[in-house]
Design a protein around this motif. Structure first.
Motif, PDB file in Angstrom:
ATOM      1  N   MET A   1       0.834  -1.205   0.000  1.00 34.40           N
ATOM      2  CA  MET A   1       0.000   0.000   0.000  1.00 34.40           C
ATOM      3  C   MET A   1       0.872   1.260   0.000  1.00 34.40           C
ATOM      4  N   LYS A   2       1.910   1.243   0.829  1.00 30.79           N
ATOM      5  CA  LYS A   2       2.818   2.380   0.904  1.00 30.79           C
ATOM      6  C   LYS A   2       3.561   2.565  -0.412  1.00 30.79           C
ATOM      7  N   THR A   3       3.886   1.431  -1.059  1.00 29.34           N
ATOM      8  CA  THR A   3       4.578   1.510  -2.348  1.00 29.34           C
ATOM      9  C   THR A   3       3.686   2.149  -3.406  1.00 29.34           C
ATOM     10  N   GLN A   4       2.404   1.770  -3.405  1.00 24.55           N
ATOM     11  CA  GLN A   4       1.457   2.347  -4.368  1.00 24.55           C
ATOM     12  C   GLN A   4       1.280   3.847  -4.127  1.00 24.55           C
ATOM     13  N   TYR A   5       1.173   4.208  -2.847  1.00 25.54           N
ATOM     14  CA  TYR A   5       1.035   5.628  -2.505  1.00 25.54           C
ATOM     15  C   TYR A   5       2.261   6.422  -2.956  1.00 25.54           C
ATOM     16  N   SER A   6       3.424   5.840  -2.768  1.00 20.64           N
ATOM     17  CA  SER A   6       4.668   6.501  -3.179  1.00 20.64           C
ATOM     18  C   SER A   6       4.720   6.661  -4.693  1.00 20.64           C
ATOM     19  N   LEU A   7       4.246   5.647  -5.428  1.00 21.93           N
ATOM     20  CA  LEU A   7       4.248   5.712  -6.886  1.00 21.93           C
ATOM     21  C   LEU A   7       3.290   6.790  -7.390  1.00 21.93           C
ATOM     22  N   VAL A   8       2.097   6.842  -6.784  1.00 23.79           N
ATOM     23  CA  VAL A   8       1.114   7.852  -7.180  1.00 23.79           C
ATOM     24  C   VAL A   8       1.645   9.251  -6.904  1.00 23.79           C
ATOM     25  N   ARG A   9       2.275   9.401  -5.729  1.00 21.10           N
ATOM     26  CA  ARG A   9       2.817  10.714  -5.377  1.00 21.10           C
ATOM     27  C   ARG A   9       3.946  11.114  -6.321  1.00 21.10           C
ATOM     28  N   LYS A  10       4.756  10.148  -6.716  1.00 24.19           N
ATOM     29  CA  LYS A  10       5.856  10.434  -7.635  1.00 24.19           C
ATOM     30  C   LYS A  10       5.330  10.869  -8.991  1.00 24.19           C
TER      31      LYS A  10
END
Length: 434
Positions: A1-10
């Motif tokens: 979940m944190k990885t997906q959030y980081s990708l979206v933010r990037k």
């Protein structure tokens, strides 16, 4: 979940994404043009929502209500009395631009190209005789850090005089060959033209501006809360209203068959011609706003006991014609701009009941409106940097620097901006060139 959030933010913070988001105005404009093409009856003049009133009056009035709420009364009056700037803009807007376009149209007419419709050339001449635009130049001048108070004054003066000057120029350019065939009707429509324009300028410019000034001076606390709310949540009322104004103009043009009444080659010619003359007039406006020879003739202020009386009086009269950067930005936006909000009424009224060529006449004006907004939006960032150079040279903090270069098409004036503009407008006629 944190990885997906980081990708979206990037992805969201990627420079390409940021740039695309900053161009939201043009994406929405494209969407509204498509809607206007397939549903022109919705926002056209006399359409479902009576665009001539709901948008032509309502949206413009909201823009100037915002201006009235955010402008200091003393500064507004000081700019209203800045006769030098008004003279420069009026000469540019009515006389110089229309004469140059008339000359170009004579050359095109002499070429006798069958792909260029004769009535489109009349439309180009009529477009050049129209006054400065009502809304977009105020928004662009504000966003670029120019003297928006002077711009508001010029909109009021220019459009008020346009009711008289535009028909006179149209008659002057079309009462003899080679454009005698396009001479507008003199017996029908002209009498009602003045009343219509006076009513539109009064109700959509003067009254909301006056109401905004009254509210600002009587309820300063609530006005500050309102403007602060808009600024905090990035609510860009000016840009929303401008989109609706352009939406209504395109709806009217599509409904009247403006773009289907001429050939594709003719429309392409108009697009390139409009872009070229807008860029040319912007450069010409800069030369008129900051003529280099004034600095050469008057390099320094008069020195008591050393300067001659002729130099002192000449300096006092001519040196203020070399305008500050804030005033120059206003002149560069107002000089080349042409109104579609009032221009459609001006053209329609002049031709009375003879409207079989009205679609062709409106094509240049409608296309010029969208091209001038797109080009002016590009100039905003350039003019911002132009003014910012002086701020950095003076060692002051650039309060207008934002991480996002998105066009702040809003009439939200912060305390710092208001103080800077107040000083600029009060001293503009006598300021020394930077």
């Amino acid at each position: 979940m944190k990885t997906q959030y980081s990708l979206v933010r990037k992805i969201w913070t990627h420079p390409i994404t940021v740039f695309l988001i900053s161009q939201w105005f043009f994406f929405w404009l494209a969407i509204l043009i498509i809607i206007a093409r397939f549903a022109p009856n919705f926002a056209r003049d006399g359409g479902l929502i009576r665009g001539q009133y709901s948008i032509g009056y309502g949206c413009v009035a909201w823009i100037f209500l915002q201006s009235g709420l955010g402008m200091k009364s003393r500064s507004l009056m000081a700019n209203m009395l800045n006769w030098r700037a008004h003279t420069t803009i009026l000469v540019l807007s009515f006389l110089i631009t229309s004469s140059i376009v008339y000359g170009f149209c004579c050359a095109v007419k002499a070429a006798n190209d069958p792909k260029i419709d004769d009535w489109v050339l009349i439309g180009l001449i009529l477009t050049a005789t129209c006054p400065t635009t009502v809304a977009s130049n105020v928004i662009m001048t504000t966003n670029a850090g120019g003297n928006d108070l002077l711009c508001v004054c010029e909109v009021f003066i220019g459009n008020l005089l346009g009711a008289f000057i535009t028909p006179a120029l149209s008659q002057m350019f079309t009462n003899r060959p080679p454009f005698q065939y396009g001479n507008p009707a003199t017996g029908n429509g002209i009498g009602a033209l003045y009343g219509r324009v006076m009513k539109q300028v009064g109700l959509s410019v003067f009254v909301p501006l006056f109401v905004g000034q009254v509210i600002q001076n009587c309820f300063p606390k609530y006005t500050s809360y309102y403007l602060g709310f808009l600024k905090k949540y990035h609510i860009k009322i000016g840009s929303y209203m401008l989109l609706l104004i352009m939406f209504s103009s395109f709806s009217t043009a599509f409904y009247q068959g403006a773009f289907t009444s001429v050939s594709h080659a003719c429309i392409i010619f108009i697009c390139f011609f409009n872009l070229g003359i807008y860029l040319f007039f912007t450069g010409l406006s800069y030369l008129c706003a900051r003529p280099w020879f004034i600095i050469k003739i008057f390099p320094h202020e008069p020195i008591e006991g050393k300067s001659t009386k002729l130099y002192r009086y000449s300096y006092k009269f001519f040196r203020p014609f070399y305008y500050s950067k804030e005033d120059a930005i206003c002149i560069m936006f107002c000089g080349p701009a042409k109104t579609a909000a009032l221009g459609v009424s001006l053209i329609t009224s002049q031709y009375g009941d003879k409207k079989e060529h009205l679609g062709k006449l409106l094509v240049p004006l409608v296309l010029y409106q969208v091209e001038q907004v797109m080009t002016a939006n590009f100039f905003v960032s350039l003019f911002k940097r132009w003014i910012r150079k002086d701020d950095q040279a003076d060692g002051s903090d650039s309060s207008c620097t934002h991480g996002n270069e998105e066009a702040d098409l809003e009439k939200n004036i912060s305390i710092e901006t208001d103080e800077r503009q107040t000083v600029s407008t009060n001293t503009a006629p006598f300021t020394q060139a930077r």
